[in-house]
Design a protein around this motif. Structure first.
Motif, mmCIF file in Angstrom:
data_model
loop_
_atom_site.group_PDB
_atom_site.id
_atom_site.type_symbol
_atom_site.label_atom_id
_atom_site.label_comp_id
_atom_site.label_asym_id
_atom_site.label_seq_id
_atom_site.Cartn_x
_atom_site.Cartn_y
_atom_site.Cartn_z
ATOM 1 N N PRO A 93 0.806 -1.233 0.000
ATOM 2 C CA PRO A 93 0.000 0.000 0.000
ATOM 3 C C PRO A 93 0.837 1.282 0.000
ATOM 4 C CG PRO A 93 -0.865 -1.573 1.603
ATOM 5 C CD PRO A 93 0.426 -2.137 1.113
ATOM 6 N N ASN A 94 2.098 1.205 0.428
ATOM 7 C CA ASN A 94 2.964 2.382 0.444
ATOM 8 C C ASN A 94 3.638 2.656 -0.890
ATOM 9 O OD1 ASN A 94 2.390 2.811 3.117
ATOM 10 N ND2 ASN A 94 4.401 2.271 3.896
ATOM 11 N N SER A 95 3.484 1.757 -1.843
ATOM 12 C CA SER A 95 4.191 1.898 -3.120
ATOM 13 C C SER A 95 3.632 3.052 -3.962
ATOM 14 C CB SER A 95 4.090 0.604 -3.923
ATOM 15 O OG SER A 95 4.684 0.769 -5.200
ATOM 16 N N TYR A 108 -1.397 13.609 -0.711
ATOM 17 C CA TYR A 108 -0.691 14.085 0.481
ATOM 18 C C TYR A 108 -1.429 15.232 1.166
ATOM 19 C CZ TYR A 108 2.818 16.647 3.195
ATOM 20 O OH TYR A 108 3.481 17.326 4.192
ATOM 21 N N VAL A 109 -2.016 16.132 0.398
ATOM 22 C CA VAL A 109 -2.644 17.315 0.997
ATOM 23 C C VAL A 109 -4.016 17.017 1.595
ATOM 24 C CG1 VAL A 109 -1.393 18.904 -0.521
ATOM 25 C CG2 VAL A 109 -3.687 18.142 -1.172
ATOM 26 N N GLU A 114 -4.034 8.383 1.685
ATOM 27 C CA GLU A 114 -3.793 6.951 1.558
ATOM 28 C C GLU A 114 -2.366 6.635 2.034
ATOM 29 O OE1 GLU A 114 -5.878 4.489 0.648
ATOM 30 O OE2 GLU A 114 -7.494 5.968 0.562
ATOM 31 N N PRO A 115 -2.104 5.377 2.408
ATOM 32 C CA PRO A 115 -0.789 5.034 2.964
ATOM 33 C C PRO A 115 0.391 5.482 2.111
ATOM 34 C CG PRO A 115 -2.296 3.208 3.286
ATOM 35 C CD PRO A 115 -3.021 4.219 2.441
ATOM 36 N N PHE A 116 0.275 5.401 0.779
ATOM 37 C CA PHE A 116 1.426 5.735 -0.062
ATOM 38 C C PHE A 116 1.830 7.203 0.045
ATOM 39 C CE2 PHE A 116 -2.150 6.447 -3.013
ATOM 40 C CZ PHE A 116 -1.812 7.674 -3.573
ATOM 41 N N ALA A 117 0.902 8.069 0.457
ATOM 42 C CA ALA A 117 1.202 9.500 0.572
ATOM 43 C C ALA A 117 1.196 9.993 2.011
ATOM 44 C CB ALA A 117 0.199 10.309 -0.262
ATOM 45 N N ASN A 118 1.111 9.082 2.949
ATOM 46 C CA ASN A 118 1.102 9.448 4.365
ATOM 47 C C ASN A 118 2.552 9.505 4.854
ATOM 48 O OD1 ASN A 118 0.438 9.961 6.993
ATOM 49 N ND2 ASN A 118 -0.420 7.939 7.404
ATOM 50 N N VAL A 119 3.186 10.662 4.676
ATOM 51 C CA VAL A 119 4.622 10.782 4.960
ATOM 52 C C VAL A 119 4.914 11.806 6.055
ATOM 53 C CG1 VAL A 119 5.306 10.012 2.666
ATOM 54 C CG2 VAL A 119 4.940 12.456 3.076
ATOM 55 N N GLY A 120 3.889 12.276 6.734
ATOM 56 C CA GLY A 120 4.117 13.189 7.848
ATOM 57 C C GLY A 120 4.270 14.633 7.425
#
Length: 200
Positions: A93-95, A108-109, A114-120
């Motif tokens: 899911p992070n790919s 991301y915004v 979603e997990p792939f764009a959940n980067v803090g």
């Protein structure tokens, strides 16, 4: 996270800002190297203040100074985007392998990406609950000369930073409309980075 006890300095490791290279170069000099698990290695200022700072103050009788590095938010997101496109994340899911950079940033915004764009958030990493920068020494990733000069002077070392944990090559160019949305929705990210640049 690196703790330099005698020099009274704690280096907070913002992900994707060259911290692995700094850890590799300065690890032998540090009194403590907190590298696992990632929640400790990459503990933000609020977590450091809550859990580690009281212990350090009690043990040493003084409050350590803190430092961190932040990066141009678009470049920072590009690094995450490339890093998560690596082959070992295929099917995870992070790919980001099958996602465009525009799609990645638009996700991301969102409030709950979603997990792939959940980067803090770099801003949340270095700011307190009021949105004020809470680290004592903040550096821009792009100003390596200033960062290295500070570390060399403060730690009495000669420093050469290797390139470690480099993301695989991949184009990461935003369309103007998506960049505008990013700057609007995540203005704090750009404000923190500009503050780091202006302190140079």
């Amino acid at each position: 996270m690196l703790v330099f006890w005698k020099e009274n300095l704690v280096f907070l490791a913002v992900p994707k800002t060259g911290t692995t290279a700094i850890e590799g170069a300065l690890g032998p000099k540090a009194a403590m190297v907190l590298r696992d698990p990632p929640t400790i290695k990459h503990a933000p200022i609020y977590r450091y203040r809550r859990f580690l700072k009281p212990f350090f103050v009690q043990a040493g009788g003084q409050e350590p100074e803190t430092m961190a590095v932040v990066r141009d938010p678009i470049d920072w997101l590009g690094s995450w985007y490339r890093y998560r496109a690596r082959a070992d994340l295929d099917g995870h899911p992070n790919s980001t392998k099958d996602v465009s950079f525009d799609e990645f940033v638009l996700e991301y915004v969102k409030g709950k990406p979603e997990p792939f764009a959940n980067v803090g958030s770099q801003a949340k990493f270095v700011c307190d609950g009021e949105g004020q920068i809470a680290v004592d020494h903040l550096f821009a990733y792009e100003d390596q000369d200033r960062l290295i000069a500070f570390l060399e002077q403060r730690l009495d070392v000669t420093l050469t930073l290797p390139r470690l944990n480099v993301s695989p090559p991949r184009a990461a160019v935003l369309s103007p409309a998506v960049e505008a949305k990013l700057r609007d929705k995540r203005a704090a990210e750009f404000e923190v980075w500009q503050a780091a640049r202006q302190s140079s």
